[in-house]
Structure formats: C-alpha cells, structure tokens
Design an enzyme around this catalytic site. Structure first.
Site, PDB file in Angstrom:
ATOM      1  N   LYS A 189       0.800  19.490   2.544  1.00  0.00           N
ATOM      2  CA  LYS A 189      -0.192  19.201   3.571  1.00  0.00           C
ATOM      3  C   LYS A 189      -0.010  17.766   4.043  1.00  0.00           C
ATOM      4  CE  LYS A 189      -4.131  17.401   3.872  1.00  0.00           C
ATOM      5  NZ  LYS A 189      -3.902  16.758   5.176  1.00  0.00           N
ATOM      6  N   GLU A 264      -0.592   8.500  -6.271  1.00  0.00           N
ATOM      7  CA  GLU A 264      -0.120   7.179  -5.838  1.00  0.00           C
ATOM      8  C   GLU A 264      -1.198   6.674  -4.891  1.00  0.00           C
ATOM      9  OE1 GLU A 264       0.975   4.340  -4.275  1.00  0.00           O
ATOM     10  OE2 GLU A 264       2.566   5.344  -3.143  1.00  0.00           O
ATOM     11  N   CYS A 298       0.781   0.493   0.785  1.00  0.00           N
ATOM     12  CA  CYS A 298       0.016   0.206  -0.432  1.00  0.00           C
ATOM     13  C   CYS A 298       0.640  -0.933  -1.231  1.00  0.00           C
ATOM     14  CB  CYS A 298      -0.106   1.459  -1.272  1.00  0.00           C
ATOM     15  SG  CYS A 298       1.481   2.259  -1.487  1.00  0.00           S
ATOM     16  N   GLU A 395      -8.556  -2.819  -0.127  1.00  0.00           N
ATOM     17  CA  GLU A 395      -7.235  -2.754   0.474  1.00  0.00           C
ATOM     18  C   GLU A 395      -7.415  -2.934   1.989  1.00  0.00           C
ATOM     19  OE1 GLU A 395      -5.261   1.063   0.009  1.00  0.00           O
ATOM     20  OE2 GLU A 395      -3.429   0.010  -0.527  1.00  0.00           O
TER      21      GLU A 395
END
Ligand code: ADP
Length: 508
Positions: A189, A264, A298, A395
């Site tokens: 997906k 992750e 990331c 983040e």
C-alpha cells in the site's frame, strides 16, 4: 494540465508506465465501487491523475492472491527468483529518466534527486536478488549422540508493506525486494499522495516476469486497508515506514495475529559540530543533511548542535550557503530545493517556527513561505534554540535548521539523547578518542562520524527507541522476511564388525 505535465504523462503512457488502477492477481483493477482519489503536483497544485480508491474488499482479494502465489513463488530456487528480480532492476534503470520525471511530478523533488532515487531504489532490488542466494542455514552441535539439529531459513509468507511519500519508489523496493527475494509475496500500500511511481514500478515487475499475485498493490482508504492487512491471519509480516503515531497503531494491531513487525518511524537527528571539527567538511555535510529532499527525510538533521568556540563563525558561514540555495519547481534547471508535499506540511513547519520565535529563538535566514507560493518554504536557519522548544522535540520534515549552542561534550550528548527518537545522528570532530566515545554514547541506530547523509543497500538501516523496530537493507534486512525452522532428526551409526558395516542405534 500544463505542457510540462502533459509531456511527462504522454511519455509514461507510451511506455505503459502510467497506471492508475490497483494491481490484484496480475490484473489492473478499479475500486469495486468505482471510487477514485486525485493525485496532485505539490509544486503547482494541478491534478495529475485520479487513481482507484480501494478499501477492505480489494485488500482481502489482494491478500488471497498473494497467498495463492506464495505456493509457487516460494518453491522456486533463489537463483530463479533472482533472475526475475535482476530483470526488474534492469527495467527500472532503463526507464530511470521517465520514472524520475514521475517522482518529480507527484512528489516535487528536483529531477536529479528523483533520478538518483530511481537508481538507489533499483539498487535494493539488485542487492537482494544477489543476497537471497546466500540465505544459509546452520548445523548445530547436538546435546545427544543420536540426534542431529539443523536450522533452515524459510520465507515468512505474505507480507503487508505500507510506504510513505517522501521516497515513494525507494521505500517500496526496499521492502518488496527483500520480501520477494527470499520467497515471500506481497500486498503493497503506497502513500495516497504518491501512488503513481509505485504503480509504475509494479508494471515493470510484471514485465520482468515476476508472476501474477506475487506483488499486489492497493491504495485508497489507508486505515481500512491497514486494518484488513492487520486482521488477516494469512499476512505473516507487516513492514512499515512512516510516522511514529501510525507505526504504534500498526504494532498494536499486529498483536492479534502475532505478526512479525518491522517499523521505520520518525527521527530527531542531532548533527553535532565540535570546536575541533574540520569546519569546511562539517559545513558541506550539514547543508546536504538538512536540505536534502526539502528536509523531508527521517534522517535529515532536526537539530544542529554547535560548540560555543565556533558558534558565531559557523553560523555566519552556514547562513551564506543556505541563502544561496535555489528554490523552485523540481523540473527547473539547477534547483536545490523543491516544494513541501502539501499545505498541512507547510502549516506544521510554520507553527514550529512560530513557537520557537515566541520562546526566544531568532530567525537568521528565511523563516517564512517562499514567494513562489503553493507549498514552497524558504530555506531557514533559526538560532538560540533550546532543546525544550517544540521545534527540537518534533520531527520538522521541512527546510528549517534549529541551531543549539553547547559548551561541553557531556552536554552535547545529553541534549542529543534527550528525545524519544533514536534513528540517525551525526557528529564532526578531529579527536580520535572523542570519535569513539561519542559514537558509543549516542542512543541512535545509525551514526555518521565526520560524514553527513548516508545510505547504502549494504548497510543496516533502522533506529533505537521510538524510531522503530528491525533493520532494512543488508543481510540483517533479509532476516526480517525469514522464519527460522529448527529440524531435529534421529541419527543412526554404522559400526564396523568383522569387516562389515552394521547399522547401530544407541537404544538397542
Ligand atoms: P506521513 O506523516 O509521513 O505521511 P504516515 O504515517 O501518515 O506518515 O503515512 C505513511 C503511510 O502510512 C502512508 O502510506 C499512509 O497512507 C499510511 N497510513 C496512514 N494511516 C494509516 C493507518 N491507520 N493504517 C495503515 N496505514 C496508514
């Protein structure tokens, strides 16, 4: 559509790479209720395509086709699977220009970076095609004289893979390639923001002779698709790259059927520059590590920690280079930084910057939306940041560098580790003792010592703490798709008596 978009789409259509339906059992399929969702170009807001908006029913069918295909695919030899994967690699490389254009169209990054992503994404396929031939087992010393023990590694089964929009091709191949290489089949997906490149890659997988049902693609209603994957006992593994919030939901959801899980998730990367660093090298690396992909990775720097002895000097030099970065549409010549993915991403960056300013941080460069409009944001540096500010805790996923001043090595480590994340960290020093000491003190899965941005199909990638579980890439990444089967067998001896051999069993 603009001329530029029309040209890119026409070229992709002529190679059969402009796909807008889901892929189930080797067939391109509309959503069962005919629903579609639109895919936008983040640089100008135009609609590029409408793709199938799928949900539970389509996902169930995709899972059962993956389950059927597993019987055949897992029985092939590693070399047979490898040949097909190698063809897939070759096709991606052959089409790297058009695929790169497609990435720029739906994701926004500069064209050279998009083409680089295709090459890098293809390299995962090449690596795992080779590595799968080296899935070795073990023979173990037995505690009993009449027993032998063997360890076999076998594919886990159907894999559910959920991928994000920031590296819309590389994150797909990084998961699908190791899964397929060791004999698993997959339901993928991709992100609804960037499904087109995943569909193009799936088309090339079909062209390369990977059989129908081995790779299926569904997209649309993410929670519904996610839940169908989680609930299915046939799916034995879930692999995900994305936000920590969604990762936690998936991990909890996988508990019911006790699936293997690889995650992750988010990062909060510190980039530490000590007084004794090679400043020129640190400057170059900090620029790349922050502004790559408009800060939407990331492992991008989230906090720049600079020691007090070089603080002013470094900020001056850094400001000069950041000011000269060229912002624009990823198709324009010489662009360093493209747009952010969407309006919500810009608003998040704005609110983090506003919060920092309201608490005493200072804008050194940028600090606002770019005059190109849409989702463009100026390359930005903010100084006098404290680790308690929201910008140093969340983040950022945007082109903003918060700079924190520190005095001692101990303080740098304390600040760097004061976060729930633990993905990537970087530091620059010319002191060899310090290079070992700091590396081991940092609670991070990947540490760059006198290097910035890293990544290689051969090196384990993953984080400590809430940055994730498991590793991708390298031989460690392959293990995530394998089950360990221990085989215990009875053992008979031959004994030589009067020049003849006789079978001998200990119990007799
Ligand atoms: P980001 O903030 O980077 O977009 P997300 O974690 O929201 O990260 O998205 C990463 C991937 O997870 C995308 O493919 C997205 O569609 C998918 N996703 C989001 N919510 C869910 C969910 N509840 N279940 C399964 N997948 C989800």
């Amino acid at each position: 559509m603009s001329m530029e978009t029309e040209n890119v789409v026409a070229r992709l259509k002529s190679s059969g790479l402009f796909r807008t339906k889901g892929l189930i059992g080797g067939k391109w399929i509309d959503a069962y209720d005919g629903k579609t969702i639109e895919v936008y170009n983040p640089a100008n807001g135009e609609v590029i395509a409408s793709v199938a908006c799928m949900g539970e029913r389509e996902t169930k069918d995709a899972i059962s086709s993956a389950h059927d295909a597993f019987n055949h695919w897992s029985k092939l030899t590693a070399a047979e699977r490898s040949t097909r994967l190698r063809r897939w690699y070759n096709l991606l490389i052959e089409h790297k220009e058009e695929l790169g254009q497609l990435i720029t169209l739906e994701q926004g990054k500069p064209l050279t970076d998009s083409i680089f992503e295709v090459v890098c994404g293809a390299s995962y396929i090449e690596f795992f095609a080779e590595e799968a031939k080296r899935v070795y087992g073990d023979i173990l010393p037995s505690p009993m004289p009449d027993r032998r023990m063997f360890v076999l590694k076998q594919p886990v089964g159907v894999v559910g893979a959920i991928t994000p929009w920031n590296f819309p091709l590389a994150m797909v191949t990084r998961k699908v390639a190791p899964a397929l290489a060791c004999g698993c089949t997959a339901v993928l997906k991709p992100s609804e923001l960037t499904p087109l490149i995943a569909l193009a890659a799936a088309e090339l997988a079909l062209q390369s002779g990977i059989p129908p049902g081995v790779l299926n693609v569904v997209m649309g209603d993410a929670p519904k698709i996610g839940n169908s994957i989680l609930e299915s006992p046939q799916v034995r593994k879930i692999t995900f790259t994305g936000s920590t919030a969604v990762g936690k939901k998936l991990m909890a959801g996988a508990a019911d059927t006790v699936k293997k899980v690889s995650l992750e998730l988010g990062g909060n990367a510190p980039f530490i520059i000590f007084d004794d660093a090679d400043l020129e090298a640190a400057l170059k690396a900090s620029l790349a590590t922050k502004f790559f992909n408009t800060g939407q990775a990331c492992i991008c720097t989230n906090r720049l920690l600079v020691q007090e002895g070089i603080y002013e000097k470094f900020i001056n030099a850094f400001s000069n280079v950041v000011q000269s970065l060229k912002v624009g549409n990823g198709f324009s010549e010489g662009v360093d930084q493209g747009p952010l993915i969407n309006e919500a991403a810009v608003q998040k960056v704005e609110s983090l910057v506003q919060d920092a300013i309201s608490k005493g941080a200072k804008v050194v460069v940028g600090g606002k939306r770019h005059n190109l409009g849409f989702t463009f944001y100026e390359p930005t540096i903010i100084s006098d940041v404290k680790n308690e500010m929201l910008i140093a805790r969340h983040e950022i996923f945007g082109p903003v560098t918060p700079v924190i001043r520190f005095k001692t090595e101990e303080e740098a480590i304390q600040i760097a580790n004061d976060t729930e994340y633990g993905l990537a960290a970087y530091f620059f020093t010319n002191n060899i003792q310090r290079s070992w000491r700091v590396c081991e003190a940092l609670e991070y899965g990947m540490v760059g010592v006198n290097v910035g941005l890293f990544g290689s199909e051969g090196a384990p990638f993953g984080g400590f703490k809430q940055s994730g579980l498991g590793r991708e890439c390298s031989k460690y990444g392959l293990d995530e798709y394998l089950e360990v089967r221990t085989k215990h067998t009875m053992f008979f001896y031959f004994r030589k008596k009067n020049h003849t051999y006789k079978l001998f069993h200990l119990h007799h």
